[in-house]
Design a protein around this motif. Structure first.
Motif, PDB file in Angstrom:
ATOM      1  N   MET A 302     -12.528   4.147  22.951  1.00 43.66           N
ATOM      2  CA  MET A 302     -14.223   4.601  23.129  1.00 43.66           C
ATOM      3  C   MET A 302     -14.292   4.112  24.859  1.00 43.66           C
ATOM      4  SD  MET A 302     -15.795   2.347  19.762  1.00 43.66           S
ATOM      5  CE  MET A 302     -17.963   3.013  19.914  1.00 43.66           C
ATOM      6  N   ARG A 303     -15.425   5.074  25.368  1.00 43.77           N
ATOM      7  CA  ARG A 303     -15.890   5.300  25.967  1.00 43.77           C
ATOM      8  C   ARG A 303     -16.398   4.010  26.492  1.00 43.77           C
ATOM      9  NH1 ARG A 303     -17.936   9.365  30.888  1.00 43.77           N
ATOM     10  NH2 ARG A 303     -16.606  11.551  29.557  1.00 43.77           N
ATOM     11  N   ASN A 304     -17.770   4.110  26.046  1.00 42.35           N
ATOM     12  CA  ASN A 304     -18.647   3.159  25.608  1.00 42.35           C
ATOM     13  C   ASN A 304     -19.027   2.864  24.253  1.00 42.35           C
ATOM     14  OD1 ASN A 304     -20.093   1.348  26.201  1.00 42.35           O
ATOM     15  ND2 ASN A 304     -21.942   2.535  27.856  1.00 42.35           N
ATOM     16  N   PHE A 305     -19.925   1.250  24.285  1.00 39.25           N
ATOM     17  CA  PHE A 305     -19.984   0.689  22.728  1.00 39.25           C
ATOM     18  C   PHE A 305     -20.949   1.500  21.803  1.00 39.25           C
ATOM     19  CE2 PHE A 305     -18.655  -2.290  25.928  1.00 39.25           C
ATOM     20  CZ  PHE A 305     -17.519  -2.463  25.365  1.00 39.25           C
ATOM     21  N   GLY A 306     -21.683   2.455  22.270  1.00 39.03           N
ATOM     22  CA  GLY A 306     -22.518   3.443  21.590  1.00 39.03           C
ATOM     23  C   GLY A 306     -24.224   3.222  21.790  1.00 39.03           C
ATOM     24  N   GLY A 307     -24.738   3.905  20.097  1.00 41.28           N
ATOM     25  CA  GLY A 307     -26.066   2.846  20.551  1.00 41.28           C
ATOM     26  C   GLY A 307     -26.558   2.697  18.389  1.00 41.28           C
ATOM     27  N   LEU A 308     -25.565   2.066  17.729  1.00 44.58           N
ATOM     28  CA  LEU A 308     -25.875   1.356  16.784  1.00 44.58           C
ATOM     29  C   LEU A 308     -26.002  -0.119  16.831  1.00 44.58           C
ATOM     30  CD1 LEU A 308     -24.717   4.776  15.611  1.00 44.58           C
ATOM     31  CD2 LEU A 308     -26.399   3.328  14.135  1.00 44.58           C
ATOM     32  N   ILE A 309     -26.786  -0.425  16.311  1.00 45.92           N
ATOM     33  CA  ILE A 309     -26.158  -2.117  15.886  1.00 45.92           C
ATOM     34  C   ILE A 309     -26.372  -2.264  14.825  1.00 45.92           C
ATOM     35  CG2 ILE A 309     -27.066  -4.545  16.156  1.00 45.92           C
ATOM     36  CD1 ILE A 309     -28.312  -3.183  18.557  1.00 45.92           C
ATOM     37  N   SER A 310     -25.222  -3.011  13.811  1.00 45.38           N
ATOM     38  CA  SER A 310     -26.059  -3.800  12.372  1.00 45.38           C
ATOM     39  C   SER A 310     -26.740  -4.731  12.526  1.00 45.38           C
ATOM     40  CB  SER A 310     -24.647  -3.189  11.231  1.00 45.38           C
ATOM     41  OG  SER A 310     -25.335  -2.046  11.338  1.00 45.38           O
ATOM     42  N   PHE A 311     -27.705  -5.540  11.824  1.00 48.37           N
ATOM     43  CA  PHE A 311     -27.668  -7.053  11.708  1.00 48.37           C
ATOM     44  C   PHE A 311     -28.631  -7.426  10.400  1.00 48.37           C
ATOM     45  CE2 PHE A 311     -31.776  -7.024  12.436  1.00 48.37           C
ATOM     46  CZ  PHE A 311     -32.806  -5.492  12.904  1.00 48.37           C
ATOM     47  N   GLU A 312     -28.025  -8.463  10.018  1.00 47.40           N
ATOM     48  CA  GLU A 312     -28.125  -9.341   8.818  1.00 47.40           C
ATOM     49  C   GLU A 312     -29.819  -9.693   9.664  1.00 47.40           C
ATOM     50  OE1 GLU A 312     -25.138  -9.992   5.732  1.00 47.40           O
ATOM     51  OE2 GLU A 312     -24.518 -10.269   7.383  1.00 47.40           O
ATOM     52  N   VAL A 313     -30.621 -10.355   8.052  1.00 49.88           N
ATOM     53  CA  VAL A 313     -31.621 -11.237   8.349  1.00 49.88           C
ATOM     54  C   VAL A 313     -32.016 -12.764   7.032  1.00 49.88           C
ATOM     55  CG1 VAL A 313     -33.784 -10.177   9.931  1.00 49.88           C
ATOM     56  CG2 VAL A 313     -33.652 -10.263   7.548  1.00 49.88           C
ATOM     57  N   GLU A 314     -32.028 -13.929   7.322  1.00 52.41           N
ATOM     58  CA  GLU A 314     -31.815 -14.681   6.120  1.00 52.41           C
ATOM     59  C   GLU A 314     -32.792 -13.864   5.412  1.00 52.41           C
ATOM     60  OE1 GLU A 314     -31.326 -19.250   5.484  1.00 52.41           O
ATOM     61  OE2 GLU A 314     -31.232 -18.372   7.487  1.00 52.41           O
ATOM     62  N   GLY A 315     -32.477 -14.225   4.427  1.00 54.18           N
ATOM     63  CA  GLY A 315     -33.920 -14.286   2.611  1.00 54.18           C
ATOM     64  C   GLY A 315     -33.623 -12.267   1.993  1.00 54.18           C
ATOM     65  N   GLY A 316     -32.131 -12.100   1.951  1.00 53.48           N
ATOM     66  CA  GLY A 316     -32.168 -10.756   1.426  1.00 53.48           C
ATOM     67  C   GLY A 316     -32.624  -9.382   1.102  1.00 53.48           C
ATOM     68  N   LYS A 317     -32.782  -8.848   0.446  1.00 56.23           N
ATOM     69  CA  LYS A 317     -33.264  -7.310   0.796  1.00 56.23           C
ATOM     70  C   LYS A 317     -35.217  -7.471   1.235  1.00 56.23           C
ATOM     71  CE  LYS A 317     -34.869  -4.394  -2.696  1.00 56.23           C
ATOM     72  NZ  LYS A 317     -34.898  -3.653  -3.694  1.00 56.23           N
ATOM     73  N   LEU A 318     -35.389  -8.477   0.368  1.00 56.76           N
ATOM     74  CA  LEU A 318     -37.047  -9.177   1.076  1.00 56.76           C
ATOM     75  C   LEU A 318     -37.402  -9.060   2.937  1.00 56.76           C
ATOM     76  CD1 LEU A 318     -38.857 -10.483  -2.296  1.00 56.76           C
ATOM     77  CD2 LEU A 318     -38.785  -8.233  -1.449  1.00 56.76           C
ATOM     78  N   ALA A 319     -36.388  -9.736   2.766  1.00 56.66           N
ATOM     79  CA  ALA A 319     -36.726 -10.197   4.315  1.00 56.66           C
ATOM     80  C   ALA A 319     -36.437  -8.807   4.918  1.00 56.66           C
ATOM     81  CB  ALA A 319     -35.760 -11.419   4.206  1.00 56.66           C
ATOM     82  N   ALA A 320     -35.441  -8.044   4.137  1.00 55.73           N
ATOM     83  CA  ALA A 320     -34.518  -7.057   5.170  1.00 55.73           C
ATOM     84  C   ALA A 320     -36.183  -6.353   5.202  1.00 55.73           C
ATOM     85  CB  ALA A 320     -34.110  -6.423   4.543  1.00 55.73           C
ATOM     86  N   GLN A 321     -37.015  -6.360   4.379  1.00 57.07           N
ATOM     87  CA  GLN A 321     -37.801  -5.193   4.086  1.00 57.07           C
ATOM     88  C   GLN A 321     -39.409  -5.472   4.765  1.00 57.07           C
ATOM     89  OE1 GLN A 321     -37.981  -4.743   0.036  1.00 57.07           O
ATOM     90  NE2 GLN A 321     -37.108  -2.205   0.623  1.00 57.07           N
ATOM     91  N   LYS A 322     -39.102  -6.537   5.218  1.00 57.66           N
ATOM     92  CA  LYS A 322     -40.555  -7.340   5.573  1.00 57.66           C
ATOM     93  C   LYS A 322     -40.101  -7.000   6.810  1.00 57.66           C
ATOM     94  CE  LYS A 322     -42.816 -11.124   3.476  1.00 57.66           C
ATOM     95  NZ  LYS A 322     -43.020 -12.323   3.285  1.00 57.66           N
ATOM     96  N   VAL A 323     -39.274  -7.727   7.862  1.00 60.28           N
ATOM     97  CA  VAL A 323     -39.041  -6.937   8.749  1.00 60.28           C
ATOM     98  C   VAL A 323     -39.330  -5.432   8.916  1.00 60.28           C
ATOM     99  CG1 VAL A 323     -36.833  -6.897  11.075  1.00 60.28           C
ATOM    100  CG2 VAL A 323     -37.269  -8.152   9.585  1.00 60.28           C
ATOM    101  N   MET A 324     -39.084  -4.267   8.439  1.00 62.43           N
ATOM    102  CA  MET A 324     -38.810  -2.520   8.546  1.00 62.43           C
ATOM    103  C   MET A 324     -40.778  -2.369   8.640  1.00 62.43           C
ATOM    104  SD  MET A 324     -36.066  -1.193   6.768  1.00 62.43           S
ATOM    105  CE  MET A 324     -36.557  -1.387   5.342  1.00 62.43           C
ATOM    106  N   ASN A 325     -41.300  -3.081   7.449  1.00 62.18           N
ATOM    107  CA  ASN A 325     -42.820  -3.053   7.756  1.00 62.18           C
ATOM    108  C   ASN A 325     -43.426  -3.607   8.575  1.00 62.18           C
ATOM    109  OD1 ASN A 325     -42.104  -1.655   5.082  1.00 62.18           O
ATOM    110  ND2 ASN A 325     -42.649  -3.850   3.529  1.00 62.18           N
ATOM    111  N   ASN A 326     -42.942  -4.849   9.638  1.00 56.29           N
ATOM    112  CA  ASN A 326     -43.643  -5.045  10.168  1.00 56.29           C
ATOM    113  C   ASN A 326     -43.338  -4.039  11.151  1.00 56.29           C
ATOM    114  OD1 ASN A 326     -44.278  -7.074   8.758  1.00 56.29           O
ATOM    115  ND2 ASN A 326     -43.113  -8.621   9.600  1.00 56.29           N
TER     116      ASN A 326
END
Ligand code: 3LM
Length: 392
Positions: A302-326
């Motif tokens: 790849m010429r560079n590393f792109g614009g996408l990042i995936s990450f996990e937060v502790e606490g499963g689906k509810l925690a992930a949804q809370k982050v999005m909602n905030n």
């Protein structure tokens, strides 16, 4: 135009300006059909004795301009444009297979691509194996006499794992197996799979190529013979063609691809560095992470590393949804590669169709979030993310 740099080729056109009143930008031929001078000319065009346009499902000058441009950018012989990324993926796969064939697929593909594979398995008895592409010996063992193609994404949506294109090509070359690469996450600016030996490249042009969140479209590039077969069968008769206006919007988007991608990459690196130090982020995958186990491969292909990042937060689906909602600046939406930073929850959104067991094997946990870093000021993006993470 391949003797010029990619940044230049993104901007300049193939059409002859003199024939179009000197128009700087490619004209938009918003027409469904083309008139013939007489009945004989119509007959000659249908018989293939005379070149020229007939009907926009079979070809259109604005679409041709886009198809020539993507072939040039990917350095392939011939390009085709479709009404969606899935239109491109399905037309290519359907052209490659016959009942009873077998496919090898990277363990991790976009959810609807997985859905399509399940469909062809059920309806046309085309079997497939999902393979972790870093175990090349396992992959060789899985090749059958009826294996027609190896289909990969790199980076993989949404786990961001990479596939070494050259190694896969080396294995495929030992048999008569085609290598198809979905290059959506990179665009031709960051990665050119055909130059690494792949046979066919597909894109969801809805993403970085369009770049402005206003078009659904797909592109494919390969050898002239194969693309002609796709054009005359799984495109013409199935009908997944792009509209001239959408082709025109993509031509407009492509002009700024290089500068947009540079900024996406720069912003993503900034956000990666911040996110990776945040105590609530338990895991982060970004090809530009020097401690990422495929960092060297990322630098190689790849010429560079792109614009996408995936990450996990502790606490499963509810925690992930809370982050999005905030979040307030960052938008909760699927898709990627737009000017706006977007976040989505793959387990319940883009990859909800993949059975949970397969999803977990791919690394798509309930805690995983995918961030498409946009073009805003990176401090503002981080400010929003940090606030959302601190609140949950
Ligand atoms: C997404 N992806 O948010 P279209 N190949 C890849 C893709 O990521 C996609 C396609 C093909 C997303 C779309 S989910 C409902 C929204 C690697 C699309 C298909 O047909 O243009 O959407 O492309 O990850």
């Amino acid at each position: 135009m391949s003797n010029k740099h990619l940044e230049t080729r993104l901007i300049h056109s193939f059409f002859d300006r003199k024939k179009h009143f000197g128009s700087l930008t490619p004209p938009l031929y918003q027409t469904s059909t083309f008139t013939f001078e007489n009945a004989e000319q119509g007959e000659a065009r249908f018989a293939g004795r005379e070149s020229g346009y007939i009907y926009s499902r079979l070809g259109n000058p604005t679409v041709t301009e886009l198809e020539e441009k993507i072939a040039d950018l990917e350095e392939g012989e011939s390009g085709l444009a479709f009404s969606s990324g899935m239109g491109a993926v399905s037309a290519v796969i359907m052209a490659l297979i016959e009942t009873g064939d077998h496919l090898l697929i990277s363990e991790g593909v976009y959810g609807c691509t997985y859905g399509l594979l399940e469909l062809v398995k059920k309806k046309f008895k085309v079997d497939f194996d999902l393979i972790s592409m870093d175990q090349l010996d396992v992959m060789e063992e899985k090749i059958r006499p009826n294996t027609k193609a190896i289909y990969i994404e790199t980076p993989i949506n949404p786990t961001m794992k990479l596939v070494d294109i050259e190694s896969i090509v080396a294995i495929a070359r030992k048999s008569d197996i085609k290598v198809v690469v979905d290059n959506t996450f990179c665009s031709p600016y960051l990665q050119q799979p055909l130059k690494l030996g792949a046979d066919i490249v597909v894109h969801s042009a809805t993403k970085y190529i369009g770049g402005h969140g206003d078009v659904i479209a797909g592109l494919a590039v390969g050898s002239s013979d194969f693309m002609q077969e796709v054009r005359m069968t799984t495109q013409k008769d199935v009908g997944s063609v792009i509209s001239p206006f959408d082709a025109w919007l993509l031509l407009r988007g492509l002009k700024t691809l290089a500068i947009r991608m540079d900024r996406h990459c720069m912003n993503a690196m900034f956000i990666f560095e911040k996110l990776s130090r945040h105590p609530k982020v338990t895991n982060i995958v970004f090809p530009g992470d020097p401690s990422f186990d495929q960092y060297d491969l990322a630098k190689k292909q790849m010429r560079n590393f792109g614009g996408l990042i995936s990450f996990e937060v502790e606490g499963g689906k509810l925690a992930a949804q809370k982050v999005m909602n905030n979040l307030s600046l960052v938008q909760v939406a699927v898709s990627l590669g737009d000017a706006e930073t977007l976040i989505q929850h793959p387990a319940t959104m883009t990859h909800a169709v993949v059975p949970e067991e397969e999803r977990l094997k791919m690394g798509i946990t309930a805690s995983l979030l995918r961030l498409s870093v946009g073009l805003e000021n990176p401090q503002d993006i981080w400010c929003d993310l940090e606030h959302a993470l601190n609140l949950f």
